[in-house]
Motif scaffolding. Structure first.
Motif, mmCIF file in Angstrom:
data_model
loop_
_atom_site.group_PDB
_atom_site.id
_atom_site.type_symbol
_atom_site.label_atom_id
_atom_site.label_comp_id
_atom_site.label_asym_id
_atom_site.label_seq_id
_atom_site.Cartn_x
_atom_site.Cartn_y
_atom_site.Cartn_z
ATOM 1 N N LYS A 11 -9.689 2.019 2.168
ATOM 2 C CA LYS A 11 -10.277 0.650 2.387
ATOM 3 C C LYS A 11 -8.898 -0.500 1.985
ATOM 4 N N ALA A 12 -7.749 0.047 1.310
ATOM 5 C CA ALA A 12 -6.871 -0.699 1.074
ATOM 6 C C ALA A 12 -6.355 -1.088 1.971
ATOM 7 N N LYS A 48 -3.680 -9.455 -5.214
ATOM 8 C CA LYS A 48 -4.505 -8.336 -5.789
ATOM 9 C C LYS A 48 -5.237 -7.360 -5.723
ATOM 10 N N ILE A 49 -4.692 -7.376 -4.418
ATOM 11 C CA ILE A 49 -5.003 -5.500 -3.601
ATOM 12 C C ILE A 49 -3.239 -5.312 -4.065
ATOM 13 N N THR A 50 -2.335 -6.146 -3.829
ATOM 14 C CA THR A 50 -0.671 -5.112 -4.422
ATOM 15 C C THR A 50 -0.590 -4.613 -5.588
ATOM 16 N N ILE A 109 0.790 -1.550 -0.388
ATOM 17 C CA ILE A 109 0.301 -0.259 -0.073
ATOM 18 C C ILE A 109 1.134 1.278 -0.022
ATOM 19 N N ARG A 153 -3.437 -3.821 -7.493
ATOM 20 C CA ARG A 153 -4.830 -2.804 -7.740
ATOM 21 C C ARG A 153 -3.957 -1.425 -7.180
ATOM 22 N N GLU A 154 -3.192 -1.416 -5.951
ATOM 23 C CA GLU A 154 -2.451 -0.910 -4.838
ATOM 24 C C GLU A 154 -1.916 -0.061 -6.124
ATOM 25 N N SER A 190 -5.857 -12.659 -2.148
ATOM 26 C CA SER A 190 -6.288 -11.031 -1.736
ATOM 27 C C SER A 190 -5.600 -9.950 -1.748
ATOM 28 N N ALA A 235 -8.506 -3.937 4.169
ATOM 29 C CA ALA A 235 -8.248 -5.631 3.514
ATOM 30 C C ALA A 235 -6.993 -6.241 3.578
ATOM 31 N N MET A 236 -5.762 -5.631 3.298
ATOM 32 C CA MET A 236 -4.849 -5.713 3.607
ATOM 33 C C MET A 236 -4.609 -6.166 4.984
#
Length: 392
Positions: A236-237, A255-257, A20, A259-260, A252, A240-241
Protein backbone atom coordinates in the motif's frame (compact mmCIF):
# COMPACT_ATOMS: atom_id res chain seq x y z
CA UNK A 1 59.95 -6.81 -22.14
CA UNK A 2 57.04 -5.10 -23.84
CA UNK A 3 55.04 -2.35 -22.24
CA UNK A 4 52.25 -3.38 -19.89
CA UNK A 5 48.78 -3.28 -21.42
CA UNK A 6 46.48 -1.87 -18.74
CA UNK A 7 42.76 -1.43 -19.43
CA UNK A 8 40.92 0.95 -17.08
CA UNK A 9 37.48 2.44 -16.52
CA UNK A 10 36.28 4.64 -13.67
CA UNK A 11 32.88 5.67 -12.40
CA UNK A 12 31.26 7.42 -9.47
CA UNK A 13 28.05 6.02 -8.02
CA UNK A 14 25.55 7.59 -5.65
CA UNK A 15 24.10 6.79 -2.27
CA UNK A 16 20.36 6.25 -2.18
CA UNK A 17 18.19 6.64 0.89
CA UNK A 18 15.01 4.57 0.88
CA UNK A 19 11.65 6.08 1.73
CA UNK A 20 10.03 2.65 1.46
CA UNK A 21 12.45 0.28 3.20
CA UNK A 22 13.89 -3.03 2.03
CA UNK A 23 14.10 -5.39 5.00
CA UNK A 24 14.07 -9.16 4.73
CA UNK A 25 15.00 -11.71 2.08
CA UNK A 26 13.04 -14.51 0.44
CA UNK A 27 16.28 -15.89 -1.02
CA UNK A 28 19.57 -15.03 0.67
CA UNK A 29 21.82 -16.42 -2.05
CA UNK A 30 20.22 -14.32 -4.82
CA UNK A 31 19.46 -11.39 -2.49
CA UNK A 32 15.75 -11.43 -3.32
CA UNK A 33 13.65 -9.19 -1.07
CA UNK A 34 10.44 -9.98 0.78
CA UNK A 35 9.01 -6.60 -0.26
CA UNK A 36 9.48 -3.89 -2.87
CA UNK A 37 11.20 -0.63 -1.93
CA UNK A 38 11.62 2.93 -3.21
CA UNK A 39 14.43 5.42 -2.74
CA UNK A 40 15.73 8.86 -3.59
CA UNK A 41 19.12 8.89 -5.30
CA UNK A 42 21.29 11.59 -3.70
CA UNK A 43 23.70 13.98 -5.39
CA UNK A 44 27.20 12.66 -6.01
CA UNK A 45 28.71 16.05 -5.34
CA UNK A 46 27.97 15.28 -1.67
CA UNK A 47 27.91 11.46 -1.30
CA UNK A 48 29.57 9.05 -3.69
CA UNK A 49 31.81 6.06 -4.21
CA UNK A 50 34.53 6.48 -6.84
CA UNK A 51 35.79 3.20 -8.31
CA UNK A 52 38.39 2.33 -10.93
CA UNK A 53 38.32 -1.14 -12.49
CA UNK A 54 41.41 -2.32 -14.32
CA UNK A 55 42.63 -5.56 -15.87
CA UNK A 56 45.76 -6.72 -17.63
CA UNK A 57 47.43 -9.91 -18.82
CA UNK A 58 50.41 -8.75 -16.75
CA UNK A 59 48.45 -8.87 -13.47
CA UNK A 60 48.89 -11.85 -11.19
CA UNK A 61 45.76 -13.49 -9.79
CA UNK A 62 43.63 -13.27 -7.73
CA UNK A 63 41.37 -10.25 -8.25
CA UNK A 64 42.07 -7.52 -5.68
CA UNK A 65 40.19 -4.58 -4.18
CA UNK A 66 41.47 -1.54 -2.28
CA UNK A 67 38.78 0.40 -0.42
CA UNK A 68 39.93 3.72 1.00
CA UNK A 69 43.52 2.46 0.53
CA UNK A 70 42.92 -0.72 2.57
CA UNK A 71 42.82 -4.23 1.04
CA UNK A 72 39.36 -5.81 1.10
CA UNK A 73 38.50 -9.45 0.37
CA UNK A 74 36.70 -10.35 -2.85
CA UNK A 75 36.33 -14.02 -1.98
CA UNK A 76 32.88 -13.64 -0.38
CA UNK A 77 29.87 -15.06 -2.21
CA UNK A 78 28.33 -11.66 -2.97
CA UNK A 79 31.40 -10.19 -4.61
CA UNK A 80 32.03 -13.39 -6.52
CA UNK A 81 28.45 -13.44 -7.81
CA UNK A 82 28.93 -9.96 -9.29
CA UNK A 83 32.35 -10.67 -10.78
CA UNK A 84 31.25 -14.00 -12.26
CA UNK A 85 28.15 -12.49 -13.88
CA UNK A 86 30.09 -9.57 -15.38
CA UNK A 87 32.87 -11.83 -16.68
CA UNK A 88 30.26 -14.11 -18.26
CA UNK A 89 28.70 -11.19 -20.14
CA UNK A 90 32.13 -10.09 -21.38
CA UNK A 91 33.00 -13.66 -22.40
CA UNK A 92 29.82 -13.77 -24.49
CA UNK A 93 30.96 -10.62 -26.34
CA UNK A 94 34.39 -12.13 -26.93
CA UNK A 95 32.88 -15.33 -28.32
CA UNK A 96 30.79 -13.34 -30.79
CA UNK A 97 33.69 -11.11 -31.85
CA UNK A 98 37.13 -12.72 -31.98
CA UNK A 99 38.83 -9.35 -32.50
CA UNK A 100 38.04 -8.28 -28.94
CA UNK A 101 40.85 -8.68 -26.37
CA UNK A 102 40.07 -11.47 -23.85
CA UNK A 103 39.56 -9.09 -20.91
CA UNK A 104 37.30 -11.64 -19.19
CA UNK A 105 40.33 -13.89 -18.65
CA UNK A 106 42.53 -11.23 -17.02
CA UNK A 107 42.76 -10.65 -13.25
CA UNK A 108 41.03 -7.50 -12.01
CA UNK A 109 42.49 -4.76 -9.86
CA UNK A 110 39.84 -2.57 -8.29
CA UNK A 111 40.39 0.61 -6.32
CA UNK A 112 37.54 2.39 -4.56
CA UNK A 113 37.14 5.44 -2.33
CA UNK A 114 34.13 6.81 -0.44
CA UNK A 115 33.74 10.46 0.49
CA UNK A 116 31.64 9.41 3.51
CA UNK A 117 32.06 6.89 6.40
CA UNK A 118 31.76 3.23 5.39
CA UNK A 119 29.15 1.01 7.13
CA UNK A 120 27.79 3.85 9.29
CA UNK A 121 24.18 3.85 8.14
CA UNK A 122 24.91 5.97 5.04
CA UNK A 123 24.23 3.26 2.43
CA UNK A 124 27.90 2.68 1.70
CA UNK A 125 27.37 -0.86 0.37
CA UNK A 126 24.75 0.39 -2.10
CA UNK A 127 27.08 2.99 -3.62
CA UNK A 128 30.02 0.60 -3.39
CA UNK A 129 28.52 -2.30 -5.32
CA UNK A 130 26.84 0.03 -7.82
CA UNK A 131 30.23 1.62 -8.55
CA UNK A 132 31.91 -1.79 -8.76
CA UNK A 133 29.36 -3.17 -11.22
CA UNK A 134 29.18 -0.03 -13.35
CA UNK A 135 32.97 0.41 -13.57
CA UNK A 136 33.57 -3.21 -14.58
CA UNK A 137 30.68 -3.03 -17.06
CA UNK A 138 32.36 0.02 -18.60
CA UNK A 139 35.76 -1.70 -18.56
CA UNK A 140 34.21 -4.66 -20.39
CA UNK A 141 32.19 -2.36 -22.68
CA UNK A 142 28.99 -4.24 -21.90
CA UNK A 143 25.82 -3.14 -23.72
CA UNK A 144 23.45 -3.93 -20.85
CA UNK A 145 21.20 -1.13 -19.56
CA UNK A 146 21.36 0.12 -15.95
CA UNK A 147 18.17 -1.83 -15.21
CA UNK A 148 19.73 -5.01 -16.59
CA UNK A 149 22.91 -4.40 -14.60
CA UNK A 150 20.78 -3.89 -11.48
CA UNK A 151 20.16 -7.65 -11.49
CA UNK A 152 23.89 -8.11 -10.92
CA UNK A 153 24.37 -5.28 -8.41
CA UNK A 154 21.45 -6.65 -6.38
CA UNK A 155 23.44 -9.83 -5.73
CA UNK A 156 26.21 -7.76 -4.16
CA UNK A 157 24.02 -5.53 -2.01
CA UNK A 158 20.26 -5.43 -2.39
CA UNK A 159 19.91 -1.67 -2.29
CA UNK A 160 22.83 -1.28 -4.74
CA UNK A 161 20.44 -2.04 -7.59
CA UNK A 162 18.66 1.27 -6.87
CA UNK A 163 21.97 3.21 -7.04
CA UNK A 164 22.35 2.32 -10.73
CA UNK A 165 19.62 4.84 -11.56
CA UNK A 166 19.12 8.49 -10.66
CA UNK A 167 16.08 10.32 -9.35
CA UNK A 168 13.31 8.30 -7.71
CA UNK A 169 13.86 4.57 -8.02
CA UNK A 170 11.88 1.44 -7.15
CA UNK A 171 13.29 -2.02 -6.54
CA UNK A 172 10.53 -4.42 -7.48
CA UNK A 173 10.26 -7.48 -5.26
CA UNK A 174 9.60 -9.80 -8.18
CA UNK A 175 7.94 -13.20 -8.07
CA UNK A 176 10.19 -15.49 -10.10
CA UNK A 177 12.41 -17.96 -8.25
CA UNK A 178 15.47 -17.07 -10.34
CA UNK A 179 15.14 -13.38 -9.45
CA UNK A 180 15.07 -12.21 -13.06
CA UNK A 181 12.13 -9.87 -12.33
CA UNK A 182 13.61 -8.43 -9.10
CA UNK A 183 15.27 -5.32 -10.48
CA UNK A 184 15.49 -1.55 -10.31
CA UNK A 185 12.86 0.55 -12.05
CA UNK A 186 12.84 4.29 -12.68
CA UNK A 187 9.81 5.88 -11.01
CA UNK A 188 10.77 9.42 -12.04
CA UNK A 189 14.03 11.06 -13.15
CA UNK A 190 15.71 13.77 -11.13
CA UNK A 191 14.41 16.35 -13.61
CA UNK A 192 10.80 15.49 -12.68
CA UNK A 193 11.17 16.77 -9.09
CA UNK A 194 14.59 18.42 -8.77
CA UNK A 195 13.59 20.57 -5.79
CA UNK A 196 13.92 17.67 -3.31
CA UNK A 197 16.56 18.31 -0.65
CA UNK A 198 17.95 16.26 2.22
CA UNK A 199 19.60 17.27 5.48
CA UNK A 200 21.51 14.36 7.02
CA UNK A 201 22.32 14.52 10.71
CA UNK A 202 25.31 12.21 11.17
CA UNK A 203 24.77 10.89 14.66
CA UNK A 204 27.52 8.30 14.50
CA UNK A 205 30.22 7.54 11.98
CA UNK A 206 31.03 4.27 13.75
CA UNK A 207 30.34 0.89 12.18
CA UNK A 208 26.90 -0.24 13.33
CA UNK A 209 26.56 -2.99 15.95
CA UNK A 210 24.16 -5.21 13.99
CA UNK A 211 24.75 -5.37 10.24
CA UNK A 212 21.79 -5.05 7.89
CA UNK A 213 22.29 -8.60 6.60
CA UNK A 214 22.26 -10.13 10.08
CA UNK A 215 19.49 -7.88 11.34
CA UNK A 216 17.02 -8.48 8.55
CA UNK A 217 17.37 -12.26 8.65
CA UNK A 218 16.78 -12.28 12.41
CA UNK A 219 13.69 -10.13 11.87
CA UNK A 220 12.33 -12.52 9.22
CA UNK A 221 12.81 -15.45 11.59
CA UNK A 222 11.43 -13.93 14.80
CA UNK A 223 9.23 -10.84 14.28
CA UNK A 224 5.48 -11.31 14.50
CA UNK A 225 4.95 -7.90 12.86
CA UNK A 226 7.16 -8.68 9.89
CA UNK A 227 4.69 -10.68 7.77
CA UNK A 228 1.99 -8.02 8.14
CA UNK A 229 4.46 -5.33 7.11
CA UNK A 230 5.69 -7.24 4.03
CA UNK A 231 2.29 -8.49 2.86
CA UNK A 232 0.02 -5.53 3.64
CA UNK A 233 1.73 -2.34 4.78
CA UNK A 234 4.52 -2.02 2.21
CA UNK A 235 2.46 -2.75 -0.95
CA UNK A 236 0.00 0.00 0.00
CA UNK A 237 2.84 2.38 0.84
CA UNK A 238 4.54 1.70 -2.51
CA UNK A 239 1.39 2.58 -4.44
CA UNK A 240 0.82 5.74 -2.39
CA UNK A 241 4.47 6.83 -2.66
CA UNK A 242 4.63 6.39 -6.44
CA UNK A 243 1.50 8.53 -6.66
CA UNK A 244 3.02 11.19 -4.39
CA UNK A 245 6.19 11.34 -6.52
CA UNK A 246 4.21 11.47 -9.77
CA UNK A 247 2.08 14.35 -8.44
CA UNK A 248 5.00 16.04 -6.63
CA UNK A 249 2.87 15.97 -3.48
CA UNK A 250 5.40 16.64 -0.74
CA UNK A 251 3.00 16.40 2.19
CA UNK A 252 1.99 12.87 1.19
CA UNK A 253 5.62 12.02 0.41
CA UNK A 254 6.71 13.10 3.89
CA UNK A 255 3.82 11.41 5.71
CA UNK A 256 4.50 8.08 4.00
CA UNK A 257 8.26 8.43 4.53
CA UNK A 258 7.92 8.98 8.28
CA UNK A 259 5.28 6.30 8.80
CA UNK A 260 7.34 3.82 6.77
CA UNK A 261 10.49 4.55 8.78
CA UNK A 262 8.57 4.01 12.00
CA UNK A 263 7.09 0.76 10.68
CA UNK A 264 10.53 -0.54 9.74
CA UNK A 265 12.03 0.24 13.14
CA UNK A 266 8.99 -1.24 14.89
CA UNK A 267 9.77 -4.59 13.25
CA UNK A 268 13.37 -4.23 14.40
CA UNK A 269 12.16 -3.73 17.98
CA UNK A 270 9.81 -6.72 17.53
CA UNK A 271 12.79 -8.91 16.61
CA UNK A 272 14.11 -11.38 19.18
CA UNK A 273 16.47 -10.17 20.53
CA UNK A 274 15.33 -6.63 19.71
CA UNK A 275 17.48 -4.52 17.39
CA UNK A 276 18.06 -0.91 18.43
CA UNK A 277 19.28 1.11 15.48
CA UNK A 278 17.93 4.42 16.83
CA UNK A 279 19.27 6.11 19.96
CA UNK A 280 18.38 9.15 22.09
CA UNK A 281 19.89 11.53 19.54
CA UNK A 282 17.80 9.93 16.77
CA UNK A 283 14.66 10.42 18.84
CA UNK A 284 15.60 14.05 19.46
CA UNK A 285 15.88 14.50 15.68
CA UNK A 286 12.37 13.06 15.27
CA UNK A 287 11.06 15.52 17.86
CA UNK A 288 12.92 18.29 16.03
CA UNK A 289 11.16 17.50 12.75
CA UNK A 290 7.82 17.38 14.57
CA UNK A 291 8.57 20.80 16.09
CA UNK A 292 9.40 22.24 12.65
CA UNK A 293 6.14 20.96 11.13
CA UNK A 294 4.12 22.17 14.11
CA UNK A 295 5.71 25.64 13.93
CA UNK A 296 4.92 25.98 10.21
CA UNK A 297 1.43 24.53 10.61
CA UNK A 298 1.81 21.92 7.85
CA UNK A 299 4.17 19.12 6.91
CA UNK A 300 7.27 20.63 5.31
CA UNK A 301 9.79 18.04 6.56
CA UNK A 302 9.89 14.26 6.70
CA UNK A 303 12.40 12.13 8.59
CA UNK A 304 13.65 8.65 7.80
CA UNK A 305 16.25 6.31 9.32
CA UNK A 306 17.96 3.37 7.68
CA UNK A 307 19.64 0.64 9.75
CA UNK A 308 21.52 3.17 11.88
CA UNK A 309 21.00 6.27 14.03
CA UNK A 310 21.59 8.90 11.34
CA UNK A 311 18.56 11.04 10.54
CA UNK A 312 17.75 11.97 6.93
CA UNK A 313 15.33 14.89 6.68
CA UNK A 314 13.65 15.48 3.32
CA UNK A 315 12.27 18.90 2.37
CA UNK A 316 11.81 21.11 -0.66
CA UNK A 317 14.25 23.85 -1.65
CA UNK A 318 11.60 26.54 -1.15
CA UNK A 319 11.32 25.50 2.52
CA UNK A 320 15.05 25.35 3.28
CA UNK A 321 14.94 28.20 5.81
CA UNK A 322 12.00 26.86 7.84
CA UNK A 323 13.29 23.26 7.80
CA UNK A 324 17.09 23.41 7.81
CA UNK A 325 17.19 26.82 9.53
CA UNK A 326 16.22 25.60 13.04
CA UNK A 327 18.83 22.84 12.81
CA UNK A 328 21.47 25.32 11.65
CA UNK A 329 20.64 27.52 14.64
CA UNK A 330 21.43 24.59 16.95
CA UNK A 331 24.15 22.84 14.95
CA UNK A 332 25.75 25.74 13.10
CA UNK A 333 29.15 25.05 14.69
CA UNK A 334 29.22 21.51 13.31
CA UNK A 335 31.01 20.58 10.09
CA UNK A 336 28.91 20.52 6.93
CA UNK A 337 27.40 23.99 6.54
CA UNK A 338 30.38 25.34 4.56
CA UNK A 339 29.08 24.54 1.04
CA UNK A 340 26.70 26.54 -1.11
CA UNK A 341 23.60 24.78 0.23
CA UNK A 342 24.62 25.28 3.84
CA UNK A 343 25.49 28.94 3.35
CA UNK A 344 22.13 29.57 1.67
CA UNK A 345 20.25 28.48 4.82
CA UNK A 346 19.32 31.14 7.36
CA UNK A 347 19.32 30.00 10.98
CA UNK A 348 15.95 30.23 12.75
CA UNK A 349 15.93 30.65 16.51
CA UNK A 350 13.40 29.34 18.97
CA UNK A 351 11.94 26.43 17.01
CA UNK A 352 13.99 23.70 18.68
CA UNK A 353 14.15 23.92 22.45
CA UNK A 354 15.12 22.19 25.67
CA UNK A 355 16.25 18.58 25.61
CA UNK A 356 16.05 18.45 21.81
CA UNK A 357 18.77 21.08 21.60
CA UNK A 358 20.92 19.40 24.25
CA UNK A 359 20.72 15.98 22.61
CA UNK A 360 21.43 17.26 19.09
CA UNK A 361 24.37 19.41 20.14
CA UNK A 362 25.90 16.56 22.09
CA UNK A 363 25.17 13.72 19.68
CA UNK A 364 25.38 15.04 16.11
CA UNK A 365 28.95 14.94 14.80
CA UNK A 366 28.35 16.67 11.44
CA UNK A 367 25.66 17.49 8.90
CA UNK A 368 25.40 16.81 5.18
CA UNK A 369 23.20 18.93 2.94
CA UNK A 370 22.37 17.32 -0.36
CA UNK A 371 19.68 16.91 -3.00
CA UNK A 372 18.16 14.42 -5.42
CA UNK A 373 20.79 13.41 -7.96
CA UNK A 374 21.74 11.37 -11.00
CA UNK A 375 22.85 7.75 -11.44
CA UNK A 376 26.46 6.58 -11.94
CA UNK A 377 28.76 8.84 -13.94
CA UNK A 378 31.77 7.69 -15.98
CA UNK A 379 34.85 9.77 -15.11
CA UNK A 380 38.38 10.14 -16.45
CA UNK A 381 39.96 10.46 -13.00
CA UNK A 382 41.47 7.02 -12.34
CA UNK A 383 42.46 5.62 -8.95
CA UNK A 384 44.85 3.18 -10.66
CA UNK A 385 47.67 4.54 -12.81
CA UNK A 386 48.76 3.41 -16.27
CA UNK A 387 51.23 0.99 -14.67
CA UNK A 388 48.48 -0.76 -12.73
CA UNK A 389 49.40 0.76 -9.37
CA UNK A 390 47.09 2.64 -6.96
CA UNK A 391 47.29 6.40 -7.27
CA UNK A 392 48.64 7.81 -3.97
Amino acid sequence: MGEKIISRASTTAPVNIAVIKYWGKRDSRLNLPTNSSLSVTLSQSDLRTHTTASCSPSYSPPDTLLLNAKPQPLSDARSQACLTALRSLRADLEKSNSSLPPLSTYPLRLCSANNFPTAAGLASSAAGFAALVRSIADLYQLPQSPTQLSLIARQGSGSACRSLLGGYVAWDQGLLLDGSDSLARLVAPRSHWPEMRALILVVSAEKKGVSSTTGMQTTVQTSTLFQTRAAQIVPKAMTAMEKAVAEKDFESFAKITMRESNSFHATCLDTDPPIFYLNDVSRAAIKGVESVNEKVGRIVAGYTFDAGPNCVIYYLEENRHVVAGPFKDVLGAKEGWEGAQGKSVEGKEGVLEGKIVESLKEGVSRVILTSVGEGPISVEEHLIDDKGEPVP
